[in-house]
Design a protein around this motif. Structure first.
Motif, PDB file in Angstrom:
ATOM      1  N   GLY A   1     116.392  73.906  66.553  1.00 56.98           N
ATOM      2  CA  GLY A   1     116.643  73.303  67.854  1.00 56.98           C
ATOM      3  C   GLY A   1     117.159  74.349  68.824  1.00 56.98           C
ATOM      4  O   GLY A   1     117.465  75.475  68.443  1.00 56.98           O
ATOM      5  N   HIS A   2     117.253  73.989  70.083  1.00 58.71           N
ATOM      6  CA  HIS A   2     117.784  74.898  71.095  1.00 58.71           C
ATOM      7  C   HIS A   2     119.304  74.910  70.987  1.00 58.71           C
ATOM      8  O   HIS A   2     119.930  73.857  70.909  1.00 58.71           O
ATOM      9  CB  HIS A   2     117.363  74.432  72.488  1.00 58.71           C
ATOM     10  CG  HIS A   2     117.649  75.443  73.558  1.00 58.71           C
ATOM     11  ND1 HIS A   2     118.924  75.695  74.014  1.00 58.71           N
ATOM     12  CD2 HIS A   2     116.843  76.257  74.253  1.00 58.71           C
ATOM     13  CE1 HIS A   2     118.876  76.628  74.949  1.00 58.71           C
ATOM     14  NE2 HIS A   2     117.619  76.980  75.110  1.00 58.71           N
ATOM     15  N   VAL A   3     119.889  76.089  70.977  1.00 57.53           N
ATOM     16  CA  VAL A   3     121.349  76.188  70.921  1.00 57.53           C
ATOM     17  C   VAL A   3     121.922  75.890  72.303  1.00 57.53           C
ATOM     18  O   VAL A   3     121.272  76.130  73.318  1.00 57.53           O
ATOM     19  CB  VAL A   3     121.821  77.578  70.422  1.00 57.53           C
ATOM     20  CG1 VAL A   3     121.346  77.836  69.009  1.00 57.53           C
ATOM     21  CG2 VAL A   3     121.393  78.681  71.347  1.00 57.53           C
ATOM     22  N   PRO A   4     123.141  75.389  72.356  1.00 56.46           N
ATOM     23  CA  PRO A   4     123.757  75.118  73.659  1.00 56.46           C
ATOM     24  C   PRO A   4     124.243  76.412  74.305  1.00 56.46           C
ATOM     25  O   PRO A   4     124.551  77.384  73.618  1.00 56.46           O
ATOM     26  CB  PRO A   4     124.944  74.219  73.305  1.00 56.46           C
ATOM     27  CG  PRO A   4     125.294  74.605  71.907  1.00 56.46           C
ATOM     28  CD  PRO A   4     123.984  74.973  71.241  1.00 56.46           C
ATOM     29  N   TYR A   5     124.304  76.414  75.619  1.00 58.39           N
ATOM     30  CA  TYR A   5     124.908  77.542  76.330  1.00 58.39           C
ATOM     31  C   TYR A   5     126.424  77.414  76.191  1.00 58.39           C
ATOM     32  O   TYR A   5     127.036  76.528  76.770  1.00 58.39           O
ATOM     33  CB  TYR A   5     124.546  77.550  77.810  1.00 58.39           C
ATOM     34  CG  TYR A   5     123.105  77.838  78.103  1.00 58.39           C
ATOM     35  CD1 TYR A   5     122.433  78.876  77.473  1.00 58.39           C
ATOM     36  CD2 TYR A   5     122.404  77.080  79.028  1.00 58.39           C
ATOM     37  CE1 TYR A   5     121.103  79.150  77.742  1.00 58.39           C
ATOM     38  CE2 TYR A   5     121.076  77.352  79.322  1.00 58.39           C
ATOM     39  CZ  TYR A   5     120.435  78.384  78.668  1.00 58.39           C
ATOM     40  OH  TYR A   5     119.131  78.648  78.948  1.00 58.39           O
TER      41      TYR A   5
END
Length: 141
Positions: free
Chosen positions: A62-66
């Motif tokens: 998944g996309h990691v959070p900023y």
């Protein structure tokens, strides 16, 4: 952390896993400062980092959070360096973007960014050995 401590650097590790932070603190006998990776501590410590290594992993690609915002990067000292090891999953630093081994760095707000995807492929043998050693050590603890 181990490599940085070996060079005499002041090292701070932030993580959301309290047990992992305890293990790091015990392993390094107080030579590494640990803190919870929450918004307060990130805002507190990021501006003072000479080198910031973002290493966030979200299973199942998944996309990691900023976690590091562009405002935080703006507050970093000129000449600081960011290595965004999470760039394969979009990066955990808002100002990061994928680069290439041929052109691996760029600057934003006078902060140098290194964001080469799949960094370990450049040192495949060393990375494989490190992963195998880490796996063995993790299995023992």
């Amino acid at each position: 952390a181990e490599a940085a401590v070996g060079t005499g650097a002041h090292v701070l590790v932030l993580d959301r896993n309290l047990e992992r932070l305890r293990r790091i603190s015990t392993r390094f006998g107080g030579r590494v400062v640990t803190a919870m990776a929450d918004a307060h501590n990130l805002n507190r410590f990021v501006p003072f980092a000479d080198v910031l290594i973002g290493a966030v992993l979200v299973p199942a690609s998944g996309h990691v959070p900023y976690l590091i915002t562009k405002e935080m990067v703006e507050r970093m000292r000129p000449g600081s360096v960011i290595l965004d090891l999470s760039i394969d999953q979009g990066g955990c630093v808002e100002t990061s973007r994928p680069t290439t081994p041929e052109s691996p760095v760029f600057k934003v707000h006078d902060v140098l960014h290194y964001c080469v995807p799949n960094m370990t492929s450049n040192v495949a043998r060393t990375a494989s050995r490190a992963l195998a050693s880490w796996s063995l050590l993790s299995a023992r603890s």
